[in-house]
Design a protein around this motif. Structure first.
Motif, PDB file in Angstrom:
ATOM      1  N   LEU A  43       0.841  -1.195   0.000  1.00 43.72           N
ATOM      2  CA  LEU A  43       0.000   0.000   0.000  1.00 43.72           C
ATOM      3  C   LEU A  43       0.876   1.245   0.000  1.00 43.72           C
ATOM      4  O   LEU A  43       2.050   1.204   0.369  1.00 43.72           O
ATOM      5  N   GLY A  44       0.284   2.386  -0.410  1.00 41.82           N
ATOM      6  CA  GLY A  44       1.056   3.625  -0.445  1.00 41.82           C
ATOM      7  C   GLY A  44       0.154   4.835  -0.469  1.00 41.82           C
ATOM      8  O   GLY A  44      -1.026   4.750  -0.834  1.00 41.82           O
ATOM      9  N   SER A  45       0.689   5.949  -0.065  1.00 39.67           N
ATOM     10  CA  SER A  45      -0.075   7.191  -0.023  1.00 39.67           C
ATOM     11  C   SER A  45      -0.261   7.750  -1.432  1.00 39.67           C
ATOM     12  O   SER A  45       0.251   7.215  -2.401  1.00 39.67           O
ATOM     13  N   GLY A  46      -0.992   8.844  -1.523  1.00 36.68           N
ATOM     14  CA  GLY A  46      -1.187   9.487  -2.814  1.00 36.68           C
ATOM     15  C   GLY A  46      -2.189   8.795  -3.705  1.00 36.68           C
ATOM     16  O   GLY A  46      -2.111   8.884  -4.930  1.00 36.68           O
ATOM     17  N   GLY A  47      -3.116   8.062  -3.127  1.00 39.22           N
ATOM     18  CA  GLY A  47      -4.136   7.399  -3.917  1.00 39.22           C
ATOM     19  C   GLY A  47      -3.830   5.948  -4.241  1.00 39.22           C
ATOM     20  O   GLY A  47      -4.703   5.224  -4.727  1.00 39.22           O
ATOM     21  N   HIS A  48      -2.597   5.509  -3.996  1.00 36.73           N
ATOM     22  CA  HIS A  48      -2.234   4.135  -4.317  1.00 36.73           C
ATOM     23  C   HIS A  48      -3.050   3.135  -3.495  1.00 36.73           C
ATOM     24  O   HIS A  48      -3.462   2.088  -4.012  1.00 36.73           O
ATOM     25  N   THR A  49      -3.267   3.442  -2.225  1.00 34.32           N
ATOM     26  CA  THR A  49      -4.015   2.522  -1.374  1.00 34.32           C
ATOM     27  C   THR A  49      -5.448   2.367  -1.852  1.00 34.32           C
ATOM     28  O   THR A  49      -5.976   1.249  -1.939  1.00 34.32           O
ATOM     29  N   ILE A  64       1.797  -4.151   3.439  1.00 33.81           N
ATOM     30  CA  ILE A  64       3.017  -3.380   3.689  1.00 33.81           C
ATOM     31  C   ILE A  64       2.664  -1.903   3.624  1.00 33.81           C
ATOM     32  O   ILE A  64       2.122  -1.422   2.628  1.00 33.81           O
ATOM     33  N   VAL A  65       2.997  -1.177   4.699  1.00 36.54           N
ATOM     34  CA  VAL A  65       2.679   0.246   4.807  1.00 36.54           C
ATOM     35  C   VAL A  65       3.936   0.996   5.227  1.00 36.54           C
ATOM     36  O   VAL A  65       4.694   0.521   6.075  1.00 36.54           O
ATOM     37  N   SER A  66       4.173   2.164   4.639  1.00 37.18           N
ATOM     38  CA  SER A  66       5.319   2.994   5.028  1.00 37.18           C
ATOM     39  C   SER A  66       5.029   3.711   6.336  1.00 37.18           C
ATOM     40  O   SER A  66       3.874   4.022   6.657  1.00 37.18           O
ATOM     41  N   SER A  67       6.068   3.980   7.097  1.00 34.41           N
ATOM     42  CA  SER A  67       5.909   4.652   8.379  1.00 34.41           C
ATOM     43  C   SER A  67       5.243   6.015   8.195  1.00 34.41           C
ATOM     44  O   SER A  67       5.559   6.749   7.256  1.00 34.41           O
ATOM     45  N   GLY A  68       4.325   6.327   9.080  1.00 36.83           N
ATOM     46  CA  GLY A  68       3.609   7.597   9.017  1.00 36.83           C
ATOM     47  C   GLY A  68       2.360   7.567   8.163  1.00 36.83           C
ATOM     48  O   GLY A  68       1.571   8.516   8.176  1.00 36.83           O
ATOM     49  N   ASP A  69       2.144   6.474   7.434  1.00 37.13           N
ATOM     50  CA  ASP A  69       0.974   6.366   6.562  1.00 37.13           C
ATOM     51  C   ASP A  69      -0.167   5.690   7.336  1.00 37.13           C
ATOM     52  O   ASP A  69      -0.508   4.524   7.088  1.00 37.13           O
ATOM     53  N   HIS A  70      -0.748   6.425   8.278  1.00 40.08           N
ATOM     54  CA  HIS A  70      -1.808   5.855   9.103  1.00 40.08           C
ATOM     55  C   HIS A  70      -3.069   5.593   8.289  1.00 40.08           C
ATOM     56  O   HIS A  70      -3.846   4.690   8.613  1.00 40.08           O
ATOM     57  N   PHE A  71      -3.276   6.375   7.230  1.00 37.51           N
ATOM     58  CA  PHE A  71      -4.451   6.198   6.393  1.00 37.51           C
ATOM     59  C   PHE A  71      -4.479   4.802   5.781  1.00 37.51           C
ATOM     60  O   PHE A  71      -5.502   4.098   5.818  1.00 37.51           O
TER      61      PHE A  71
END
Length: 260
Positions: free
Chosen positions: A49-55, A76-83
């Motif tokens: 998963l990823g920010s910017g609409g990727h999730t 898999i989520v990057s740190s700080g990406d609580h969304f």
């Protein structure tokens, strides 16, 4: 120096062997069929998963996922990406509501985990520090690619936290059977780590760690940077694009629009 020719020959043999092994494990150069699996057989799916609409795009791609085909999901989520982490939990809740009480859909208890790894590069981070942070991210990727955790328990540390409903002690998941990604930079490092594990031919990697990269719907004429890197290096088993123009350029397999 009589030993010099032997040292030179050993170095040449090592380099040639390394190159040949790499060519053998690169998915794009040595395509193989996925091993057949029975419905309900323990199978681990890794979702990046990823920010910017990727999730949002990724979870839309997986809207019809059958948890009896992919009995354990690793997010898999990057740190700080609580969304993204919260959306993964919501998605699993929806899966449970849809499939949990359906007759004939309890062959294997559905389980999942969420792994948080350090970002390869943060916004406004100086480029000269990126190799160090990328290395930290790559090391965390190796941890995520191993078994989700000791069955029936949780594990966490400073950079890596797993939560969710984990497999009972009677089931053991090892490396992911399939890794799916759609754009975040983290995907490049996760997939690169999976290729390195196959290169080392570690026990349990045979027939696993297959990869599918679905290019973002927003990419109409050119691939994203992540997509370009993965295609150029031949790291993925399949590159899927959602616009026919990209397929005509030979940059992936056109499968139509997947998101809703």
């Amino acid at each position: 120096m009589p030993a010099f020719p032997y040292i030179s020959a050993a170095v040449v043999i090592f380099l040639v062997s390394t190159v040949l092994r790499l060519l053998y494990v690169l998915p794009a150069l040595n395509p193989t069929k996925a091993p057949p699996r029975l419905r309900g057989q323990p199978t681990r799916l890794m979702v990046i998963l990823g920010s910017g609409g990727h999730t949002s795009e990724m979870l839309s791609l997986l809207r019809n996922l059958d948890p009896n085909l992919y009995t354990h999901r690793s997010y898999i989520v990057s740190s700080g990406d609580h969304f993204s982490a919260s959306k993964a939990v919501d998605f699993e809740g929806a899966l449970q509501a849809k499939w949990g009480h359906t007759p004939g859909n309890a062959l294997v208890p559905p389980t999942y985990d969420i792994s948080i790894i350090p970002r390869a590069r943060r916004i406004h981070q100086p480029l000269w520090t990126a190799p160090v942070s990328s290395l930290r991210c790559l090391i965390a990727c190796f941890t995520c690619l191993r078994a989700p955790s000791t069955p029936g328990s949780l594990r966490s540390n400073k950079d890596h936290h797993q939560t969710g409903i984990l497999a009972p002690k009677t089931l053991r998941y090892t490396y992911p059977d399939l890794i799916i990604a759609n754009g975040p930079a983290t995907a490049v490092l996760v997939i690169a780590a999976s290729v390195l594990l196959r290169f080392l031919n570690l026990r349990g990697t045979k027939g696993k760690l297959r990869t599918i990269y679905v290019e973002s719907w927003a990419r109409v004429n050119t691939l994203s940077l992540s997509g370009k890197i993965l295609v150029a290096c031949g790291l993925v088993n399949r590159m899927l694009v959602q616009w026919e123009n990209l397929s005509r350029q030979g940059q992936g397999d056109f499968i139509g629009t997947l998101i809703q």
